[in-house]
Scaffold this motif. Structure first.
Motif, PDB file in Angstrom:
ATOM      1  N   ILE A  88      -7.824   0.257   5.473  1.00 29.89           N
ATOM      2  CA  ILE A  88      -7.880  -0.876   4.517  1.00 29.89           C
ATOM      3  C   ILE A  88      -6.525  -1.552   4.093  1.00 29.89           C
ATOM      4  CG2 ILE A  88      -8.213  -0.088   2.362  1.00 29.89           C
ATOM      5  CD1 ILE A  88     -10.322  -3.049   3.993  1.00 29.89           C
ATOM      6  N   ALA A  89      -5.421  -0.800   4.593  1.00 30.57           N
ATOM      7  CA  ALA A  89      -3.958  -0.754   3.895  1.00 30.57           C
ATOM      8  C   ALA A  89      -3.479  -2.390   4.223  1.00 30.57           C
ATOM      9  CB  ALA A  89      -2.999   0.065   4.574  1.00 30.57           C
ATOM     10  N   ILE A 116       3.363  12.677   2.585  1.00 29.23           N
ATOM     11  CA  ILE A 116       3.118  11.773   3.684  1.00 29.23           C
ATOM     12  C   ILE A 116       2.246  10.648   3.577  1.00 29.23           C
ATOM     13  CG2 ILE A 116       2.297  11.978   6.045  1.00 29.23           C
ATOM     14  CD1 ILE A 116       3.534  14.933   6.230  1.00 29.23           C
ATOM     15  N   ILE A 117       2.706   9.414   4.150  1.00 28.18           N
ATOM     16  CA  ILE A 117       1.679   8.463   3.971  1.00 28.18           C
ATOM     17  C   ILE A 117       1.527   7.782   5.621  1.00 28.18           C
ATOM     18  CG2 ILE A 117       1.376   6.103   3.135  1.00 28.18           C
ATOM     19  CD1 ILE A 117       3.353   6.758   0.725  1.00 28.18           C
ATOM     20  N   TYR A 142       0.861  -1.065  -0.111  1.00 27.52           N
ATOM     21  CA  TYR A 142      -0.034   0.057  -0.061  1.00 27.52           C
ATOM     22  C   TYR A 142       0.848   1.111  -0.116  1.00 27.52           C
ATOM     23  CZ  TYR A 142      -3.493   3.332   1.777  1.00 27.52           C
ATOM     24  OH  TYR A 142      -4.079   4.674   1.799  1.00 27.52           O
ATOM     25  N   VAL A 143       1.944   1.086   0.800  1.00 29.81           N
ATOM     26  CA  VAL A 143       2.870   2.389   0.909  1.00 29.81           C
ATOM     27  C   VAL A 143       3.494   2.654  -0.405  1.00 29.81           C
ATOM     28  CG1 VAL A 143       4.790   3.275   1.937  1.00 29.81           C
ATOM     29  CG2 VAL A 143       3.199   2.049   3.414  1.00 29.81           C
ATOM     30  N   ILE A 144       4.059   1.641  -0.870  1.00 25.19           N
ATOM     31  CA  ILE A 144       4.821   1.746  -2.167  1.00 25.19           C
ATOM     32  C   ILE A 144       3.740   2.265  -3.254  1.00 25.19           C
ATOM     33  CG2 ILE A 144       6.234   0.671  -3.941  1.00 25.19           C
ATOM     34  CD1 ILE A 144       7.496   1.294  -1.414  1.00 25.19           C
ATOM     35  N   GLY A 145       2.652   1.532  -3.445  1.00 25.64           N
ATOM     36  CA  GLY A 145       1.679   1.672  -4.253  1.00 25.64           C
ATOM     37  C   GLY A 145       1.015   3.343  -4.532  1.00 25.64           C
ATOM     38  N   THR A 146       0.657   3.618  -3.028  1.00 20.79           N
ATOM     39  CA  THR A 146       0.128   5.116  -2.884  1.00 20.79           C
ATOM     40  C   THR A 146       1.462   6.056  -3.352  1.00 20.79           C
ATOM     41  OG1 THR A 146       0.579   4.984  -0.700  1.00 20.79           O
ATOM     42  CG2 THR A 146      -1.523   4.627  -1.512  1.00 20.79           C
TER      43      THR A 146
END
Length: 308
Positions: A281-282, A225-226, A103-107
């Motif tokens: 939902i990450a 920022i994530i 999720y982090v890399i994708g967003t």
């Protein structure tokens, strides 16, 4: 008897039912009165983050032997009261790290490119190629706040993509091998030099509004920022202000100070095209839901002296 009050992989629920009477009722998570009535015969309670497991609920469950948490955070569980009753709490540590890291890399990729929201303009015949030129993730600097299991998995994925990774975590030993590939920095340097900041800390007194106006104002212009940790870690109004002013280039929030986010509270985020919002939902994919469910089922059955 096993009681499950929030969503769980159905094949795992079927397996639980083969060993013990099992009740699966997600309406109980937010119906305290009915939950207090239902808990009396329950030996194992399985929850996510909406079910409040407090001293009052425990007092109505004289037969409780354990609590399974379909996730990692224990904000909704009164662990102290559980310990006083000798009721073990089983979190699903490690079962969702892959999905959160993705999720982090994708967003981050979506926010850097900035072109994935152009359906309407392309359909309308507007061919804005120059306005859609974004950035690559390779050679960008990723700053990690927290290097637990999820932070480490995210670091590994980022390094494989050619990113420079730095991190702040005072609880990681200076001798940890991780520092051979991840640069240790203080929070101020992380804010000033990171293109992307990803947050991986628990919500405790010292991390409440850790990402506040002061921190955000130190951030590198145009940075991202994530937050996939806990909502209270980020001061939302200051984040919104920075997104509107352009001080921040983008943000992705999977968690919020108030959850679930209602319509009135959600209004403050409207009109921000450089913001991705998702409903906590990450860490939940089809694959991770099975892993989390199976891990908790095994721990619960183990406590009840039954093999999965």
């Amino acid at each position: 008897m096993i009681l499950i009050t929030e969503f769980m992989d159905e094949s795992v629920i079927d397996s639980l039912s083969e060993h013990h009477p099992t009740v699966y009722d997600i309406t109980l998570a937010e119906d305290k009165a009915r939950l207090l009535e239902a808990i009396e015969p329950v030996e194992a309670l399985i929850v996510r983050n909406k079910t409040i497991v407090d001293a009052e609920l425990l007092s109505h469950g004289p037969n409780l032997k354990c609590i399974g948490r379909l996730g990692v955070g224990l904000d909704n569980i009164d662990v102290t009261s559980c310990e006083a009753r000798n009721i073990p709490v089983f979190p699903a540590i490690g079962a969702n790290i892959e999905s959160v890291a993705e999720y982090v890399i994708g967003t981050a990729m979506i926010l850097l490119r900035g072109a994935y929201g152009e359906n309407a303009s392309v359909i309308a015949g507007s061919w804005n190629r120059t306005e859609c030129i974004g950035s690559e993730i390779s050679n960008k600097s990723l700053g990690l706040l927290g290097l637990g299991a999820i932070g480490r998995k995210t670091a590994a994925k980022a390094l494989s993509l050619g990113m420079d990774v730095q991190a702040y975590d005072p609880f990681v030993s200076p001798d940890d091998d991780l520092w051979t590939s991840v640069k240790p920095v203080e929070m101020d340097e992380l804010a000033r030099t990171s293109d992307i900041i990803s947050i991986h800390v628990p919500l405790v007194e010292t991390t409440f509004h850790l990402i506040d106006r002061v921190f955000i104002n130190k951030c590198k212009a145009g940075s991202i920022i994530i937050n996939t940790s806990r909502g209270g870690v980020v001061e939302e109004d200051s984040l919104i202000e920075a997104l509107k002013s352009g001080n921040l280039g983008g943000a992705a929030l999977d968690v919020f100070e108030k959850e679930p986010l209602d319509k009135d509270e959600g209004k403050k985020f409207s009109g921000l095209n450089n913001l991705i919002l998702t409903p906590h939902i990450a860490g939940v994919t089809k694959e991770s839901n099975y892993r989390v469910s199976k891990m908790i089922a095994e721990k619960v059955l183990g406590c009840l002296d039954t093999k999965f």
